[in-house]
Design a protein around this motif. Structure first.
Motif, PDB file in Angstrom:
ATOM      1  N   TYR A 206       0.854  -1.115   0.064  1.00 29.28           N
ATOM      2  CA  TYR A 206       0.063   0.194  -0.088  1.00 29.28           C
ATOM      3  C   TYR A 206       0.667   1.221  -0.066  1.00 29.28           C
ATOM      4  CZ  TYR A 206      -3.439   3.554   1.891  1.00 29.28           C
ATOM      5  OH  TYR A 206      -4.061   4.734   1.802  1.00 29.28           O
ATOM      6  N   GLU A 207       0.561   2.048  -1.011  1.00 26.78           N
ATOM      7  CA  GLU A 207       1.353   3.314  -1.208  1.00 26.78           C
ATOM      8  C   GLU A 207       2.655   3.380  -1.251  1.00 26.78           C
ATOM      9  OE1 GLU A 207       0.071   6.077   2.256  1.00 26.78           O
ATOM     10  OE2 GLU A 207      -1.578   6.616   0.725  1.00 26.78           O
ATOM     11  N   ARG A 208       3.282   1.810  -1.704  1.00 27.88           N
ATOM     12  CA  ARG A 208       4.624   1.885  -1.932  1.00 27.88           C
ATOM     13  C   ARG A 208       4.942   1.214  -3.269  1.00 27.88           C
ATOM     14  NH1 ARG A 208       6.282  -1.793   0.481  1.00 27.88           N
ATOM     15  NH2 ARG A 208       8.583  -1.389   0.271  1.00 27.88           N
ATOM     16  N   ARG A 209       4.031   0.282  -3.713  1.00 30.36           N
ATOM     17  CA  ARG A 209       4.341  -0.523  -4.841  1.00 30.36           C
ATOM     18  C   ARG A 209       3.063  -0.634  -5.354  1.00 30.36           C
ATOM     19  NH1 ARG A 209       9.707  -0.741  -6.752  1.00 30.36           N
ATOM     20  NH2 ARG A 209      11.053  -1.910  -5.138  1.00 30.36           N
ATOM     21  N   SER A 210       2.872  -0.920  -6.781  1.00 28.03           N
ATOM     22  CA  SER A 210       1.904  -1.042  -7.588  1.00 28.03           C
ATOM     23  C   SER A 210       1.337  -2.576  -7.537  1.00 28.03           C
ATOM     24  CB  SER A 210       1.845  -0.397  -9.060  1.00 28.03           C
ATOM     25  OG  SER A 210       2.155   0.858  -9.003  1.00 28.03           O
TER      26      SER A 210
END
Length: 275
Positions: A206-210
């Motif tokens: 979450y909010e780091r990688r897709s």
């Protein structure tokens, strides 16, 4: 034997030794394109009157090009992407107009830089897997590390790691991918352990990688995956917060192809010699 002939042979021998030494040094420096092409380009440089910087630049560009090609080949092999589900084989004219407009920007990979997700929804046979696979192929061509994995296999992989007390290590390994494509999230079995490891994976990225997710279940049906209302809401919140949604509507590609084959099979066949 004349002194001139002896001198020429000695010079040729010395030059040959120098070339062998140079090739060894280039291989030691991990410059295979330099090693393979420096003599050929040197001859061309002599014929065309290149300056030393120009000759060196040609070698460097060739090395970088071949290195990039080898890296893309490695990334593609490790991605798990189907070789036949590419942008070239995608029948874009059958996609909804909005999806067609979104596709070029997604293939550029900007959403990965922003750690955004891509969610592809639609009934079976609408092309969800092909669309996200095509995006995955384009991302690999741009140097991104991509993993395509069916949701069922991802959950099995995480469960096995958890049972071996290696879940954290497995999550770190998956974190190395710029984008993870999770195919058919709606087909996960209704098991709490499976729900927990999948939620852990999504929360960790979450909010780091897709992530790119395909699903034939709309959000209101995700309680079939995550079991309870609170976990379902938390999972949806993390996935949707920074997300682009692709809605694949229309007729089933598979049904259309089946009908086409049926039409061909039923078509009257002419006997040999018929006009």
């Amino acid at each position: 034997m004349s002194t001139t002939s002896t001198s020429l042979r000695a010079a040729a021998s010395a030059e040959g030794e120098q070339q062998q030494t140079l090739a060894m040094l280039l291989r030691a420096l991990k410059l295979p394109a330099f090693a393979a092409h420096h003599e050929e380009l040197a001859r061309r440089a002599g014929q065309e009157g290149w300056t030393c910087p120009h000759y060196l630049r040609q070698l460097v560009e060739l090395e970088l090009s071949e290195r990039r090609g080898r890296r893309i080949e490695r990334l593609l092999k490790a991605s798990g992407l189907s070789t036949d589900k590419t942008l070239a084989t995608l029948e874009q004219e059958k996609l909804p107009a909005k999806v067609r407009r979104q596709l070029p920007a997604l293939c550029e990979g900007g959403f990965i830089e922003r750690a955004e997700n891509v969610l592809a929804f639609g009934l079976p046979g609408r092309g969800k897997t092909h669309v996200v696979s095509a995006i995955g192929h384009e991302l690999v061509q741009r140097g991104y590390e991509v993993l395509f994995i069916p949701a069922v296999l991802l959950v099995q992989r995480l469960l096995l790691a958890k049972k071996s007390l290696l879940l954290e290590k497995e999550l770190r390994r998956l974190d190395g991918y710029d984008a993870v494509i999770i195919d058919d999230i709606g087909y996960i079995q209704q098991d709490r352990e499976e729900m927990e490891v999948l939620f852990t994976f999504l929360a960790q990225r979450y909010e780091r990688r897709s992530v790119l997710i395909t699903s034939n279940l709309v959000f209101s049906q995700w309680d079939r995956i995550f079991k309870d209302a609170m976990t379902t809401a938390a999972a949806i919140d993390r996935v949707v917060h920074h997300a682009l949604i692709l809605e694949l509507t229309g007729d089933s590609y598979r049904s259309e192809k089946a009908k086409s084959r049926e039409t061909v099979d039923k078509a009257p066949r002419r006997a040999p010699g018929d006009e």
